[in-house]
Scaffold this motif. Structure first.
Motif, PDB file in Angstrom:
ATOM      1  N   VAL A 448       0.821  -1.222   0.000  1.00 19.61           N
ATOM      2  CA  VAL A 448       0.000   0.000   0.000  1.00 19.61           C
ATOM      3  C   VAL A 448       0.853   1.270   0.000  1.00 19.61           C
ATOM      4  CG1 VAL A 448      -1.875  -1.169   1.221  1.00 19.61           C
ATOM      5  CG2 VAL A 448      -0.153   0.107   2.529  1.00 19.61           C
ATOM      6  N   SER A 449       2.169   1.133  -0.031  1.00 18.08           N
ATOM      7  CA  SER A 449       3.060   2.290   0.128  1.00 18.08           C
ATOM      8  C   SER A 449       2.750   3.420  -0.841  1.00 18.08           C
ATOM      9  CB  SER A 449       4.523   1.864  -0.051  1.00 18.08           C
ATOM     10  OG  SER A 449       4.867   0.853   0.851  1.00 18.08           O
ATOM     11  N   PHE A 450       2.378   3.089  -2.081  1.00 16.81           N
ATOM     12  CA  PHE A 450       2.181   4.141  -3.083  1.00 16.81           C
ATOM     13  C   PHE A 450       0.928   4.982  -2.805  1.00 16.81           C
ATOM     14  CE2 PHE A 450      -0.598   0.899  -4.688  1.00 16.81           C
ATOM     15  CZ  PHE A 450      -1.524   1.523  -5.513  1.00 16.81           C
ATOM     16  N   LEU A 451       0.093   4.516  -1.872  1.00 11.11           N
ATOM     17  CA  LEU A 451      -1.119   5.263  -1.514  1.00 11.11           C
ATOM     18  C   LEU A 451      -0.911   6.134  -0.276  1.00 11.11           C
ATOM     19  CD1 LEU A 451      -3.665   2.338  -1.964  1.00 11.11           C
ATOM     20  CD2 LEU A 451      -3.329   4.253  -3.537  1.00 11.11           C
ATOM     21  N   VAL A 452       0.219   5.949   0.399  1.00  8.86           N
ATOM     22  CA  VAL A 452       0.440   6.588   1.702  1.00  8.86           C
ATOM     23  C   VAL A 452       1.711   7.428   1.659  1.00  8.86           C
ATOM     24  CG1 VAL A 452       0.749   6.171   4.164  1.00  8.86           C
ATOM     25  CG2 VAL A 452      -0.662   4.605   2.816  1.00  8.86           C
ATOM     26  N   ASN A 453       1.650   8.637   2.188  1.00 12.45           N
ATOM     27  CA  ASN A 453       2.815   9.523   2.223  1.00 12.45           C
ATOM     28  C   ASN A 453       3.649   9.227   3.464  1.00 12.45           C
ATOM     29  OD1 ASN A 453       4.629  11.557   1.708  1.00 12.45           O
ATOM     30  ND2 ASN A 453       3.276  13.199   2.407  1.00 12.45           N
ATOM     31  N   SER A 454       4.172   8.019   3.507  1.00 11.19           N
ATOM     32  CA  SER A 454       4.915   7.590   4.696  1.00 11.19           C
ATOM     33  C   SER A 454       6.259   8.308   4.820  1.00 11.19           C
ATOM     34  CB  SER A 454       5.130   6.072   4.677  1.00 11.19           C
ATOM     35  OG  SER A 454       5.785   5.688   3.496  1.00 11.19           O
ATOM     36  N   LEU A 455       6.782   8.835   3.706  1.00 15.54           N
ATOM     37  CA  LEU A 455       8.051   9.570   3.746  1.00 15.54           C
ATOM     38  C   LEU A 455       7.864  11.018   4.182  1.00 15.54           C
ATOM     39  CD1 LEU A 455       9.680   8.288   0.420  1.00 15.54           C
ATOM     40  CD2 LEU A 455      10.105   7.479   2.741  1.00 15.54           C
ATOM     41  N   LYS A 456       6.587  11.400   4.401  1.00 21.78           N
ATOM     42  CA  LYS A 456       6.256  12.777   4.824  1.00 21.78           C
ATOM     43  C   LYS A 456       6.835  13.804   3.854  1.00 21.78           C
ATOM     44  CE  LYS A 456       4.077  11.103   8.295  1.00 21.78           C
ATOM     45  NZ  LYS A 456       2.591  11.016   8.189  1.00 21.78           N
ATOM     46  N   LEU A 457       6.625  13.541   2.571  1.00 19.06           N
ATOM     47  CA  LEU A 457       7.125  14.434   1.534  1.00 19.06           C
ATOM     48  C   LEU A 457       6.280  15.701   1.482  1.00 19.06           C
ATOM     49  CD1 LEU A 457       7.438  11.699  -1.238  1.00 19.06           C
ATOM     50  CD2 LEU A 457       9.359  12.743  -0.024  1.00 19.06           C
ATOM     51  N   ASP A 458       6.944  16.803   1.183  1.00 13.17           N
ATOM     52  CA  ASP A 458       6.231  18.055   0.954  1.00 13.17           C
ATOM     53  C   ASP A 458       5.894  18.118  -0.529  1.00 13.17           C
ATOM     54  OD1 ASP A 458       5.220  20.579   0.691  1.00 13.17           O
ATOM     55  OD2 ASP A 458       6.972  21.628   1.490  1.00 13.17           O
ATOM     56  N   LEU A 459       4.678  17.674  -0.854  1.00 11.58           N
ATOM     57  CA  LEU A 459       4.256  17.594  -2.246  1.00 11.58           C
ATOM     58  C   LEU A 459       3.439  18.816  -2.669  1.00 11.58           C
ATOM     59  CD1 LEU A 459       3.300  13.802  -2.266  1.00 11.58           C
ATOM     60  CD2 LEU A 459       5.367  14.849  -3.210  1.00 11.58           C
ATOM     61  N   GLY A 460       3.359  19.800  -1.812  1.00  9.53           N
ATOM     62  CA  GLY A 460       2.695  21.044  -2.172  1.00  9.53           C
ATOM     63  C   GLY A 460       1.324  21.203  -1.559  1.00  9.53           C
ATOM     64  N   LYS A 461       0.743  22.379  -1.781  1.00 10.76           N
ATOM     65  CA  LYS A 461      -0.563  22.729  -1.219  1.00 10.76           C
ATOM     66  C   LYS A 461      -1.555  22.941  -2.361  1.00 10.76           C
ATOM     67  CE  LYS A 461      -0.590  25.471   2.323  1.00 10.76           C
ATOM     68  NZ  LYS A 461      -0.515  26.699   3.178  1.00 10.76           N
ATOM     69  N   ARG A 462      -2.727  22.354  -2.214  1.00  8.75           N
ATOM     70  CA  ARG A 462      -3.769  22.473  -3.230  1.00  8.75           C
ATOM     71  C   ARG A 462      -4.474  23.830  -3.134  1.00  8.75           C
ATOM     72  NH1 ARG A 462      -7.247  17.102  -3.851  1.00  8.75           N
ATOM     73  NH2 ARG A 462      -7.579  18.145  -5.860  1.00  8.75           N
ATOM     74  N   GLN A 463      -5.268  24.135  -4.150  1.00  5.69           N
ATOM     75  CA  GLN A 463      -5.941  25.441  -4.189  1.00  5.69           C
ATOM     76  C   GLN A 463      -6.854  25.646  -2.985  1.00  5.69           C
ATOM     77  OE1 GLN A 463      -7.916  25.893  -7.963  1.00  5.69           O
ATOM     78  NE2 GLN A 463      -6.039  26.549  -9.006  1.00  5.69           N
ATOM     79  N   GLY A 464      -7.428  24.563  -2.477  1.00  3.16           N
ATOM     80  CA  GLY A 464      -8.318  24.663  -1.316  1.00  3.16           C
ATOM     81  C   GLY A 464      -7.577  24.874  -0.016  1.00  3.16           C
ATOM     82  N   GLY A 465      -6.246  24.811  -0.076  1.00  3.84           N
ATOM     83  CA  GLY A 465      -5.442  25.053   1.117  1.00  3.84           C
ATOM     84  C   GLY A 465      -4.915  23.793   1.773  1.00  3.84           C
ATOM     85  N   GLN A 466      -5.460  22.607   1.397  1.00  2.00           N
ATOM     86  CA  GLN A 466      -4.993  21.385   2.041  1.00  2.00           C
ATOM     87  C   GLN A 466      -3.694  20.891   1.403  1.00  2.00           C
ATOM     88  OE1 GLN A 466      -7.574  21.729   0.022  1.00  2.00           O
ATOM     89  NE2 GLN A 466      -8.388  19.780  -0.744  1.00  2.00           N
ATOM     90  N   MET A 467      -2.841  20.307   2.247  1.00  2.00           N
ATOM     91  CA  MET A 467      -1.570  19.766   1.772  1.00  2.00           C
ATOM     92  C   MET A 467      -1.810  18.420   1.083  1.00  2.00           C
ATOM     93  SD  MET A 467       0.666  22.008   2.615  1.00  2.00           S
ATOM     94  CE  MET A 467       2.188  21.090   2.305  1.00  2.00           C
ATOM     95  N   VAL A 468      -0.985  18.127   0.075  1.00  2.00           N
ATOM     96  CA  VAL A 468      -1.033  16.814  -0.570  1.00  2.00           C
ATOM     97  C   VAL A 468      -0.420  15.801   0.383  1.00  2.00           C
ATOM     98  CG1 VAL A 468      -0.235  15.429  -2.501  1.00  2.00           C
ATOM     99  CG2 VAL A 468      -0.873  17.823  -2.869  1.00  2.00           C
ATOM    100  N   ASP A 469      -1.214  14.796   0.749  1.00  2.00           N
ATOM    101  CA  ASP A 469      -0.717  13.790   1.704  1.00  2.00           C
ATOM    102  C   ASP A 469      -1.054  12.395   1.185  1.00  2.00           C
ATOM    103  OD1 ASP A 469       0.667  13.066   3.991  1.00  2.00           O
ATOM    104  OD2 ASP A 469      -1.107  13.121   5.266  1.00  2.00           O
ATOM    105  N   ASP A 470      -1.785  11.607   1.970  1.00  2.00           N
ATOM    106  CA  ASP A 470      -2.190  10.278   1.504  1.00  2.00           C
ATOM    107  C   ASP A 470      -3.231  10.407   0.396  1.00  2.00           C
ATOM    108  OD1 ASP A 470      -0.582   9.407   3.523  1.00  2.00           O
ATOM    109  OD2 ASP A 470      -2.215   8.777   4.854  1.00  2.00           O
ATOM    110  N   VAL A 471      -3.347   9.375  -0.436  1.00  2.00           N
ATOM    111  CA  VAL A 471      -4.349   9.363  -1.492  1.00  2.00           C
ATOM    112  C   VAL A 471      -5.734   9.166  -0.865  1.00  2.00           C
ATOM    113  CG1 VAL A 471      -5.172   8.158  -3.561  1.00  2.00           C
ATOM    114  CG2 VAL A 471      -2.707   8.418  -3.156  1.00  2.00           C
TER     115      VAL A 471
END
Length: 914
Positions: A448-471
């Motif tokens: 399931v690793s590809f669905l979970v941001n286990s590395l706590k990567l900073d993948l950016g912030k969406r227009q709604g303000g939420q951070m990109v995290d787990d799928v």
């Protein structure tokens, strides 16, 4: 599946080839210090490693708190020994071990060992590096100047050509280090130059193969001095297209794994072919080569899951984990990502597998078709592909962030375009103007690793303000694990099993190209297809490089594996492959009551037991009752009387109880070719080379009737439901009525010909399916024909043997036909599509056989009985039998007793011992 993408963000060694540009090489490294503030009171030395690459200089500090420094050579203004004056003098007699780089742009990567977008600093600056070995400075500076000149050439093709020349020069000056051999007794077979391929990068070096091992030694010693594979461990090898050229070779040490143990790209096709031939020759004695068709048979009969079968097809179609432009492709199978519960018994839950993603939305399809019709040649319906490096990394960015950064020049994608939600992604595939992507195997795996941001990567912030995290998962999935499990259940469900062949037709099959692709709305850009462009015909190096880059980034269509409709899977009527919904199956679906077994079940169980032990066949008795080869065997219902025909022109009746010959009948002086008993055991029918069929009354001990129906020898007869089927060397098979099971001797029968099945050449064998709705015939020239008896029309003509077809038979479920021929081949044909789905070869003709759909017992030219495991693709057992060819074989309904006849004039009685 072993996952090849490894994020090195939190490992001890931060450098990887992914820090290089695409199509860049890493040449050498030198232990060095980066001297900051040179000559200043704040001068500081940072210990690390200086790496010389074809398009950049990279410095990896030992301290992980310090960032990796990458200086593009194209941005360098001056390169030389530090402290020298004059731009034309780079080499002096000074002992300085310091190298000076003056440049306009630098990248800072993985500061504090955190995987993140690269930081860029612009402006003129100077960095000084001090090599531990000062004597190497002049060579390093000379190399850098040479590479710098290449990087500053105007044309990309010229740059590539110069760097390639530098690389080949380095490879020519080195060779494989024989001290790396595992044993001093190893014998060298061949050595050549090649590159080891991993996703997005290649690493040049030397390949060496001995009598026991395959070696690859990287030119730069990275990631280790030598890669070694024991030939005894190799299970599969495949030739690969790499960059549209026949230069790749992939080696597997496992049977079912999608990811290989090594992928090599050669510079010359002949080197690749020579190495392949050597390993393939070695493997001939250790492992059977598998084809798409052999896997099809296993899949159809339920011995491979849908997931396993798709893995094998991807592998055979040049899809590889090591090549992101040809990454394995899997289908979207679920079409419902909104419901609170997933109902796998509802067909509406699933995506239409007969359509490509681009045609699932009718409104979008109409717009695309309008554009397609107005487009000049070459036309295509979709401006993007269903599989490309960008799409693969879109799904895998959470576990392969460095690959995404490598592909996108040190940046992640826009946060709103990231893989944020399953439902959003599916909706975009349905509605998006340019989004037609399918899935990858990970959606049906266990990780399931590809669905979970286990590395706590900073993948950016969406227009709604939420951070990109787990799928974000669909409502019906309680967790990532639950999502994968339900996806797997859906892939193995009855609905998908019944329709997966339709998707295979689109991706790997006959709807991939040509008019069938147009009709299926499955036409992509011409460059994506194998053979769509001939790179060797492009003389302009700039154009060639640009074309190759475009193709690799756009994605490639798999190699076409099937050119006829793919067979359907055989799905049990009362079974459900889905673990999720099997407990919901209604009781009314069950053919028998709970706790009750039908007689048919017990019979099937005894047959299955017998075939599982067919290798334990033992000779019980043998009798020589003919003067020439035995040609046919028929046995009474109670098993007491055995009737045989022979080339000595006689029909004989042998008592199994008294072990005595009871009757010998001769109808003419010509050979008899086959015989059968009508139900009730009152009449024996024999076919003859004198063009006739003879009916013999057992009770009255005399010839009962004669059917004179052919113009040449009758080779084989079959009977069912008052109809006789006769095959002849006159190139026909005829169907006769009026052959009742209870024939009387008081009057001659009237035989009416109901149908004549015409062939081009002599027919040597025929067989009926269980319901007698289909007939299969085999001809002198090697063609197998499948006929629909209701309409007397041929359904399929399959020229699958070189020479006479010896025997043919339907499987018990009528889904397949097996044929044997003089060429020694055993061929399995899918009845629905006419596709040859399995072919095995022996070193001699197999004259006759019986089979249960999975295993075969055949009689060979040498007299042996051979047991074949069709699903495993091998001969399981050889049993000594006749002293001449085995010419006919009979098995009772319970599969417990077998009788064979041979050219040695004997009949042999066999029993199963278990």
């Amino acid at each position: 599946m072993r996952f090849r993408f490894v994020c090195s963000g939190f490992s001890k060694f931060r450098f990887s080839l992914l820090l290089l540009n695409l199509e860049e090489y890493y040449f050498e490294q030198h232990t060095a210090n980066h001297i900051q503030n040179k000559g200043d009171q704040n001068e500081r030395k940072i210990r690390g490693s200086l790496k010389i690459c074809s398009k950049s200089v990279i410095f990896e500090p030992d301290a992980i708190s310090q960032p990796i420094i990458k200086i593009p050579l194209r941005d360098c203004i001056k390169i030389g020994k530090h402290g020298e004056n004059g731009s034309n003098r780079h080499f002096s007699k000074a002992k300085s071990g310091e190298i000076s780089l003056i440049f306009s742009q630098v990248y800072f990567i993985k500061e504090h060992n955190i995987v993140a977008p690269y930081k860029i600093e612009r402006g003129k600056m100077e960095y000084v590096f001090e090599l531990d070995v000062s004597g190497k400075v002049e060579d390093v500076v000379e190399t850098l100047l040479q590479l710098h000149r290449a990087s500053r050439l105007d044309k990309l093709g010229d740059q590539t050509a110069m760097i390639t020349a530098i690389l080949q020069s380095r490879l020519a000056r080195t060779s494989f280090d024989k001290n790396r051999f595992q044993s001093v007794s190893e014998k060298l077979h061949m050595e050549c130059k090649a590159e080891m391929v991993t996703p997005l990068v290649t690493n040049p070096g030397h390949v060496c193969i001995t009598d026991t091992n395959l070696y690859f030694q990287p030119l730069n010693g990275y990631p280790k001095p030598v890669v070694q594979i024991t030939l005894q461990d190799v299970r599969r090898i495949y030739k690969r297209r790499h960059g549209l050229m026949p230069l790749g070779l992939e080696v597997f040490c496992t049977e079912d794994d999608l990811c290989s143990d090594i992928y090599l790209k050669f510079y010359e096709p002949q080197d690749r072919d020579d190495l392949y031939f050597y390993i393939a020759t070695y493997l001939e004695h250790h492992a059977a080569e598998r084809t798409a068709e052999s896997y099809t048979l296993q899949w159809q009969r339920g011995h491979l899951s849908n997931y396993q079968y798709l893995l094998h097809l991807n592998n055979l179609a040049d899809r590889s984990c090591n090549d992101l432009s040809q990454y394995p492709v899997f289908p979207w199978v679920i079409g419902d990502y909104c419901s609170a519960a997933l109902d796998l018994s509802n067909p509406g839950t699933f995506r239409d597998l007969s359509r490509p993603v681009g045609s699932l939305n009718k409104e979008r399809l109409e717009r695309l078709l309008t554009r397609y019709q107005e487009m000049p040649e070459p036309k295509f319906m979709y401006g993007s592909h269903y599989s490309s490096p960008g799409y693969v990394l879109f799904y895998l960015v959470r576990i392969a962030p460095e690959y995404m950064l490598c592909l996108q020049n040190g940046r992640f994608d826009n946060a709103d375009r990231m893989f944020n939600s399953i439902a959003e992604t599916w909706k975009n595939c349905l509605d998006g103007a340019t989004d037609f992507k399918e899935l990858i195997p990970e959606f049906y795996g266990d990780d399931v690793s590809f669905l979970v941001n286990s590395l706590k990567l900073d993948l950016g912030k969406r227009q709604g303000g939420q951070m990109v995290d787990d799928v974000e998962l669909p409502p019906w999935a309680r967790s990532p694990e639950d999502f994968l499990q339900k996806s797997k259940d859906a892939l193995e469900s009855n609905y998908v099993s019944e329709h997966l062949h339709e998707w295979i037709d689109l991706i790997f099959g006959y709807k991939q190209k040509g008019s069938d692709a147009v009709g299926a709305h499955n036409v992509f850009h011409p460059l994506t297809y194998e053979g769509g462009v001939d790179l060797n015909s492009i003389e302009d190096p700039d154009e060639k490089v640009a074309m190759l880059t475009q193709i690799l980034e756009f994605g490639q269509t798999p190699k076409q594996l099937f050119v006829t409709p793919h067979p359907r899977r055989i799905t049990p009527k009362f079974k459900n492959f889905s673990h999720t919904c099997s407990h919901n199956a209604p009781m009314a679906d069950s053919p028998v009551s709970p706790g009750e077994e039908s007689f048919e079940d017990l019979t099937e169980e005894s047959k299955s037991l017998a075939w599982n032990n067919i290798t334990k066949l033992q000779l019980h008795e043998q009798y020589k009752i003919h003067k020439e080869a035995v040609t046919g065997i028929a046995v009474s219902c109670n098993g007491s009387s055995v009737f045989t025909t022979s080339q000595d022109s006689t029909l004989k009746m042998f008592s199994k109880e008294s072990k005595m010959l009871q009757r010998s009948i001769s109808f003419s002086n010509m050979a008899l070719s086959s015989c059968l008993l009508l139900p009730g055991d009152a009449t024996v029918i024999s076919s003859s080379w004198d063009n006739n069929v003879y009916f013999y009354s057992i009770a009255f001990a005399r010839r009962q009737d004669t059917l004179m129906g052919h113009d040449d020898a009758v080779s084989k007869i079959c009977w069912h439901d008052n109809r006789l089927y006769s095959a002849s060397w006159d190139s026909t098979v005829k169907v006769w009525s009026g052959v009742a099971a209870e024939m009387t001797c008081t009057r001659r029968q009237r035989f009416d010909m109901l149908a004549e099945l015409e062939h081009d050449v002599s027919v040597d064998t025929i067989s009926l399916n269980a319901a007698s709705t289909l007939l299969v015939s085999g001809t002198k020239e090697g063609t197998v024909n499948i006929w629909d008896l209701a309409t007397a029309t041929v359904l399929h003509q399959i020229p699958c043997h070189s020479g006479t077809v010896c025997d043919t038979a339907f499987s018990p479920d009528s889904r397949h036909v097996l044929s044997t021929g003089e060429d020694g081949c055993l061929n399995v044909i899918d009845v629905q599509t006419g596709m040859l789905i399995s072919s095995m070869t022996s070193d001699e003709p197999q004259r006759c056989f019986i089979w249960d759909g999975n295993s075969v017992l055949s009689g060979s030219q040498s007299g042996e009985l051979l047991v074949w495991d069709l699903l495993g693709g091998k001969i399981s057992e050889r049993i000594q039998g006749h002293t001449g060819a085995v010419t006919c074989i009979w098995m009772n309904e319970q599969c417990s007793s077998i009788i064979t006849g041979g050219e040695d004039r004997q009949i042999m009685f066999w029993k199963l011992q278990y």
